[in-house]
Design a protein around this motif. Structure first.
Motif, PDB file in Angstrom:
ATOM      1  N   GLY A   1      37.885  43.162  51.235  1.00 46.14           N
ATOM      2  CA  GLY A   1      38.054  43.810  50.551  1.00 46.14           C
ATOM      3  C   GLY A   1      36.671  44.271  49.284  1.00 46.14           C
ATOM      4  O   GLY A   1      35.906  45.437  49.077  1.00 46.14           O
TER       5      GLY A   1
ATOM      6  N   TYR B   1      39.405  57.221  53.106  1.00 42.94           N
ATOM      7  CA  TYR B   1      39.975  55.718  52.762  1.00 42.94           C
ATOM      8  C   TYR B   1      38.470  54.663  53.596  1.00 42.94           C
ATOM      9  O   TYR B   1      39.196  53.961  54.170  1.00 42.94           O
TER      10      TYR B   1
ATOM     11  N   ALA C   1      42.999  45.818  56.670  1.00 39.29           N
ATOM     12  CA  ALA C   1      43.915  45.271  56.035  1.00 39.29           C
ATOM     13  C   ALA C   1      45.283  45.426  56.687  1.00 39.29           C
ATOM     14  O   ALA C   1      46.261  44.028  55.956  1.00 39.29           O
TER      15      ALA C   1
ATOM     16  N   LEU D   1      47.629  40.732  50.335  1.00 36.62           N
ATOM     17  CA  LEU D   1      46.816  42.137  50.384  1.00 36.62           C
ATOM     18  C   LEU D   1      46.613  41.796  48.733  1.00 36.62           C
ATOM     19  O   LEU D   1      45.845  43.032  47.590  1.00 36.62           O
ATOM     20  N   GLU D   2      47.493  41.535  47.382  1.00 35.87           N
ATOM     21  CA  GLU D   2      47.278  41.152  46.251  1.00 35.87           C
ATOM     22  C   GLU D   2      45.471  41.242  45.674  1.00 35.87           C
ATOM     23  O   GLU D   2      45.098  41.874  45.296  1.00 35.87           O
TER      24      GLU D   2
ATOM     25  N   TRP E   1      43.299  41.390  48.158  1.00 34.41           N
ATOM     26  CA  TRP E   1      41.894  42.573  48.745  1.00 34.41           C
ATOM     27  C   TRP E   1      41.633  43.643  47.512  1.00 34.41           C
ATOM     28  O   TRP E   1      40.979  44.666  48.065  1.00 34.41           O
ATOM     29  N   ARG E   2      43.119  44.403  47.244  1.00 35.68           N
ATOM     30  CA  ARG E   2      43.512  45.213  46.689  1.00 35.68           C
ATOM     31  C   ARG E   2      42.658  45.183  44.676  1.00 35.68           C
ATOM     32  O   ARG E   2      42.479  46.000  44.287  1.00 35.68           O
ATOM     33  N   ASN E   3      42.786  43.806  44.369  1.00 36.70           N
ATOM     34  CA  ASN E   3      41.841  44.093  43.355  1.00 36.70           C
ATOM     35  C   ASN E   3      39.830  44.300  43.493  1.00 36.70           C
ATOM     36  O   ASN E   3      39.261  44.695  43.234  1.00 36.70           O
TER      37      ASN E   3
ATOM     38  N   ALA F   1      39.832  48.285  44.207  1.00 36.04           N
ATOM     39  CA  ALA F   1      40.779  49.154  42.924  1.00 36.04           C
ATOM     40  C   ALA F   1      39.885  50.100  42.395  1.00 36.04           C
ATOM     41  O   ALA F   1      39.922  51.225  42.351  1.00 36.04           O
TER      42      ALA F   1
ATOM     43  N   LEU G   1      44.440  53.891  45.637  1.00 37.55           N
ATOM     44  CA  LEU G   1      45.565  52.989  46.234  1.00 37.55           C
ATOM     45  C   LEU G   1      46.075  51.839  45.775  1.00 37.55           C
ATOM     46  O   LEU G   1      46.319  50.883  46.092  1.00 37.55           O
ATOM     47  N   ASP G   2      46.075  52.312  44.291  1.00 38.41           N
ATOM     48  CA  ASP G   2      46.982  50.944  43.186  1.00 38.41           C
ATOM     49  C   ASP G   2      47.836  51.681  43.286  1.00 38.41           C
ATOM     50  O   ASP G   2      49.216  50.740  42.394  1.00 38.41           O
TER      51      ASP G   2
ATOM     52  N   LEU H   1      50.082  53.031  48.931  1.00 42.16           N
ATOM     53  CA  LEU H   1      49.620  51.936  50.012  1.00 42.16           C
ATOM     54  C   LEU H   1      50.360  51.546  51.209  1.00 42.16           C
ATOM     55  O   LEU H   1      50.350  51.148  52.260  1.00 42.16           O
TER      56      LEU H   1
END
Length: 401
Positions: free
Chosen positions: A148, A220, A257, A282-283, A285-287, A290, A296-297, A302
């Motif tokens: 990420g 993206y 991802a 995934l969480e 990576w998303r943090n 973001a 993508l939140d 997502l």
């Protein structure tokens, strides 16, 4: 060249001699490398670590040298150029955002890179095959965060990457897997009909082809090494770092991802993750992404993009791997202890896709995935396999079952 190098294989000697000449030209005084360590490389390259025995300026104590062997194919992009451009792009980033070794010097004539030494680090694969599930989990989360961070740091830098490539004589190119993905959309229906007797419905084919939207100029896009298999990720004191950028490109972030879900599609060490691990990755990576892509939140957005990427990877892996099974190959890689059976991997990819497609409202893909998993198990299942065709967990997590 230092006498310390005298007993080493000729490719290592050649690479280190070229590195000495390059560094000596840069320093204006003799640089001597000693105490070499062959790091393996590949059929395309030699990689070695060496100590800087004579250091006329502020070089690190040790360096890593990578030299591409043989002549480049004039009809194809040169992977050396893409590795150099990738390393140059990363070296220009702030240290806390840099996902790779620093590029110290390079020589296009010798097809040589001199890189920062990240130390005698384990790879992510090493940790996944070690007996410590807590350490393996920590490394997977670190890898997801590093992915990420790399994507967030390189968002919007595609033109910079293109300029670096053009300076090296290359045209900026798209994801090297894009053409193969489109070939898979065209060829998988006939392939699975002939090998497995499975008919791909027009609706399932349409659902697959719609995922090609990830292969174009989406909002993206960020840098991808294209090959983020566990063997190409070093576990360092500063977190996971990426190496090997021969196929570096910019593409939609969902395509990397999706490695959490498949997992690690078509990699030699593509085993299963324990329940909940993919969601935790995934969480993590998303943090990291973001702040760059706040939309993508949105869980629905997502999930839809990750499902597209997962579906695309499963079709592409089928296109790559199913002919190998037919040809008599049994495993993705050559090491039976660190590589799964191809048929078990493909069946598991399709089985996981069936569940994700059911949640994501892709009914034709659900039907096809169920049929594919069943057909693969029926055709290629090993009666001695107690896993009933399922992909085993990575060894680090098997004690948890």
């Amino acid at each position: 060249m230092s006498r310390d190098l005298a007993d080493f294989p000729r490719p290592v000697l050649t690479a280190l001699a070229a590195a000495e000449r390059l560094l000596t030209r840069r320093a204006g005084a003799t640089v001597v490398l000693a105490d070499p360590e062959d790091l393996g490389g590949s059929e395309r390259s030699v990689v070695a670590r060496a100590r800087v025995a004579r250091n006329p300026f502020s070089l690190p104590r040790t360096l890593v040298v990578k030299q591409y062997v043989g002549e480049p194919d004039v009809n194809r992009p040169d992977p050396f150029h893409f590795e150099v451009a990738s390393c140059q792009l990363f070296t220009a980033l702030p240290a806390d955002a840099r996902p790779s070794p620093v590029l110290i010097a390079h020589d296009p004539g010798a097809r040589l890179l001199v890189l920062e030494d990240l130390g005698r680090s384990s790879t992510l694969a090493d940790m996944l095959f070690a007996p410590d599930p807590v350490a393996a989990q920590r490394c997977l989360l670190s890898w997801a965060r590093a992915l990420g961070r790399m994507q967030a740091a390189t968002a919007g830098r595609e033109n910079d990457f293109g300029a670096l490539l053009r300076r090296l004589g290359e045209k900026a190119r798209r994801d090297p897997g894009a053409d193969e993905a489109r070939a898979a959309f065209a060829g998988v229906p006939e392939l699975v009909a002939g090998v497995l007797g499975v008919t791909v419905s027009a609706a399932a084919e349409t659902e697959a082809r719609e995922t090609a939207r990830l292969l174009g100029g989406t909002r993206y896009r960020a840098f991808s090494p294209s090959d983020t298999c566990p063997d190409n990720n070093l576990v360092t004191s500063r977190g996971v770092r990426f190496v090997d950028f021969e196929w570096g490109c910019f593409r939609d972030v969902a395509l990397d991802a999706a490695y959490f879900r498949v997992p690690f599609p078509a990699c030699e060490s593509s085993f299963a993750l324990p329940d909940g691990m993919a969601d935790a990755m995934l969480e993590a990576w998303r943090n990291e992404i973001a702040t760059v892509w706040p939309d993508l939140d949105d869980p629905a957005l997502l999930r839809a993009r990750l499902l597209d990427a997962q579906l695309l990877w499963v079709w592409l892996c089928t296109w790559w791997l199913l002919p190998r099974v037919v040809a008599g190959e049994t495993r993705i890689g050559i090491d039976p202890g660190r590589s799964p059976r191809i048929s078990a991997a493909l069946a598991d990819y399709w089985r996981r896709l069936a569940g994700a497609a059911a949640e994501g409202g892709r009914p034709a893909t659900v039907d096809l995935a169920d049929e594919m998993a069943t057909a693969l198990q029926r055709r290629f299942d090993d009666p001695s396999d107690n896993g009933a065709g399922r992909l085993p967990l990575y060894p680090a997590f098997r004690s948890l079952v």
